[in-house]
Design an enzyme around this catalytic site. Structure first.
Site, PDB file in Angstrom:
ATOM      1  N   TRP A   7       0.871  -1.179   0.000  1.00 50.25           N
ATOM      2  CA  TRP A   7       0.000   0.000   0.000  1.00 50.25           C
ATOM      3  C   TRP A   7       0.912   1.234   0.000  1.00 50.25           C
ATOM      4  CZ3 TRP A   7      -1.990   2.700   4.853  1.00 50.25           C
ATOM      5  CH2 TRP A   7      -3.035   3.577   4.554  1.00 50.25           C
ATOM      6  N   LYS A  38     -13.457  -1.376   6.693  1.00 51.80           N
ATOM      7  CA  LYS A  38     -13.984  -2.287   5.687  1.00 51.80           C
ATOM      8  C   LYS A  38     -14.984  -3.262   6.300  1.00 51.80           C
ATOM      9  CE  LYS A  38     -10.373  -0.686   3.280  1.00 51.80           C
ATOM     10  NZ  LYS A  38      -9.558   0.411   3.655  1.00 51.80           N
ATOM     11  N   ASP A  97      -0.378  -5.312   9.529  1.00 47.56           N
ATOM     12  CA  ASP A  97      -1.472  -4.443   9.105  1.00 47.56           C
ATOM     13  C   ASP A  97      -2.679  -5.338   8.839  1.00 47.56           C
ATOM     14  OD1 ASP A  97      -3.204  -2.644   8.002  1.00 47.56           O
ATOM     15  OD2 ASP A  97      -1.774  -1.776   6.591  1.00 47.56           O
TER      16      ASP A  97
END
Ligand code: LMR
Length: 396
Positions: free
Chosen positions: A127, A244, A209
């Protein structure tokens, strides 16, 4: 002094969304930023979230500040959800943060202060914000290989070999727990176990993460990285996000979980984390954390959330499968079945920056420059437009 400022480049992900919004074409398709969309293209508010909010609206008595580390109930439940049976709750210092990004930044500030010479190892690719966050905090970032040369699978041997050769005691190993962003390719349980052991032998600190918990194979299955790492490490960090899996993107709710050898150390570490937070955003916003706590703490709401999470996961999986089939039907010479092994919102399509550019300018189809596609943005109704355009891009 302001007139001498040069303009900064747009963000590789959020910047594209701005351009998309300004695009006047009515058949444009946005497959950039990682937000879930339902079959009608909307990012819905989950029913469990709405119900939790209704309860909060009638029961909330104060808008007073939260403590520096957030809502106690949220911290307890987030700890259980993320670390499961693998870590005794008293060994974890949990801090509620503004999103997973906030958790990463708090971890980065903490590390920069406590271990300024630590190098943070990030996968290639990762990312894009990972490097920015750790570098902004003053830490050096390093890259380890992840994707194979054909951009279709994990090059575990190359990753392992480099970390074994170059990983140093005190370095930080940044890993994606599941649904690797941007590739959608995750290590197997055996590979997690080998990696965890290697990082332990090298004295590296794992920082996981965990932004897509529940979007891969399920809540328990997606914790396999935590399970393996906890077997080899008494100390590690997890940065979790509820954007999410609870659809709480704009509420900015996440957590930094620091796993420690024992309770006393966890308390000392928590006090240092608080110092970092206080000089940053002081204390987190309440609403998102309160929603998550309300849902996880209530059997009925939790059950409903689990159903909704499974529906989101199922729809993404079904879109990925249908996309592969539709690419076949489009007569495209490229076989996209390698996408079927990928998990979560993203798929690495293998499209080149030039093809991505062509799709945006000629067809109004927005994909991140790396070729990452947000599979959750595909619907039955935009499938044909999308796959025909990709087939054309690959021909031209
Ligand atoms: C993404 O990768 O699209 C998401 O994590 C959203 C973001 O902040 O970039």
């Amino acid at each position: 002094m302001f007139e001498t400022l040069a303009a900064a480049p747009p963000d590789p992900i959020l910047g594209l969304t701005d351009t998309f919004v300004q695009d006047p074409r009515s058949d444009k398709i946005n497959l950039t930023i990682g937000v879930y969309r339902d079959e009608s293209g909307l990012t819905p508010i989950l029913k469990s979230v709405k119900q939790a909010e209704e309860r909060l609206l009638s029961s909330e008595k104060s808008k007073g500040y939260l403590g520096i580390d957030g809502l106690p109930e949220f911290r307890k439940l987030a700890g259980e959800l993320t670390l499961g049976e693998w870590v005794e709750p008293e060994r974890a210092a949990v801090c509620q943060t503004p999103g997973g990004t906030g958790a990463l930044r708090v971890a980065a500030d903490f590390l920069a202060k406590q271990t300024p010479h630590a190098r943070v190892w990030c996968s290639t690719p990762t990312w894009p914000n990972h490097n920015s966050i750790f570098e902004s905090a003053g830490l050096e970032t390093k890259a380890y290989p992840y994707l194979s040369d054909d951009r279709k699978s994990l090059d575990f041997a190359a990753m392992f070999e480099l970390l074994e050769r170059e990983g140093r005691a005190g370095d930080v190993l940044l890993l994606h727990a599941c649904c690797h962003n941007p590739t959608g390719i995750d290590p197997t349980t055996e590979q997690w176990s080998e990696l965890a052991e290697l990082a332990g032998q090298r004295g590296m600190l794992p920082l996981i993460d965990f932004a897509y918990h529940g979007f891969g194979d399920g809540l328990d299955e997606d914790r396999r990285a935590i399970a393996e790492i906890s077997k080899h490490h008494a100390e590690f960090f997890v940065c979790s996000s509820y954007s999410k899996n609870f659809g709480l993107y704009s509420e900015r709710v996440g957590a930094l979980l620091a796993v420690c050898p024992d309770h006393t150390i966890a308390q000392r570490l928590a006090s240092n984390i608080k110092v970092s937070v206080r000089s940053n955003y002081s204390n987190p916003p309440r609403h998102g954390g309160a929603i998550v706590a309300e849902i996880l703490g209530d059997a009925e709401l939790r059950e409903q959330w689990l159903v909704e999470l499974a529906q989101m996961r199922g729809r993404i999986h079904s879109m990925r499968t249908q996309f592969v089939e539709a690419m076949k039907q489009s007569g495209c010479a490229v076989d996209f079945s390698f996408l079927l092994g990928q998990r979560g919102m993203f798929s690495y399509s293998g499209l080149t920056p030039m093809q991505v550019d062509w799709l945006r300018t000629q067809k109004g189809i927005y994909i991140v420059g790396s070729g990452r596609i947000n599979v959750a943005g595909i619907t039955t109704s935009n499938m044909a437009t999308l796959t025909n355009a990709i087939a054309e891009a690959l021909r031209t």
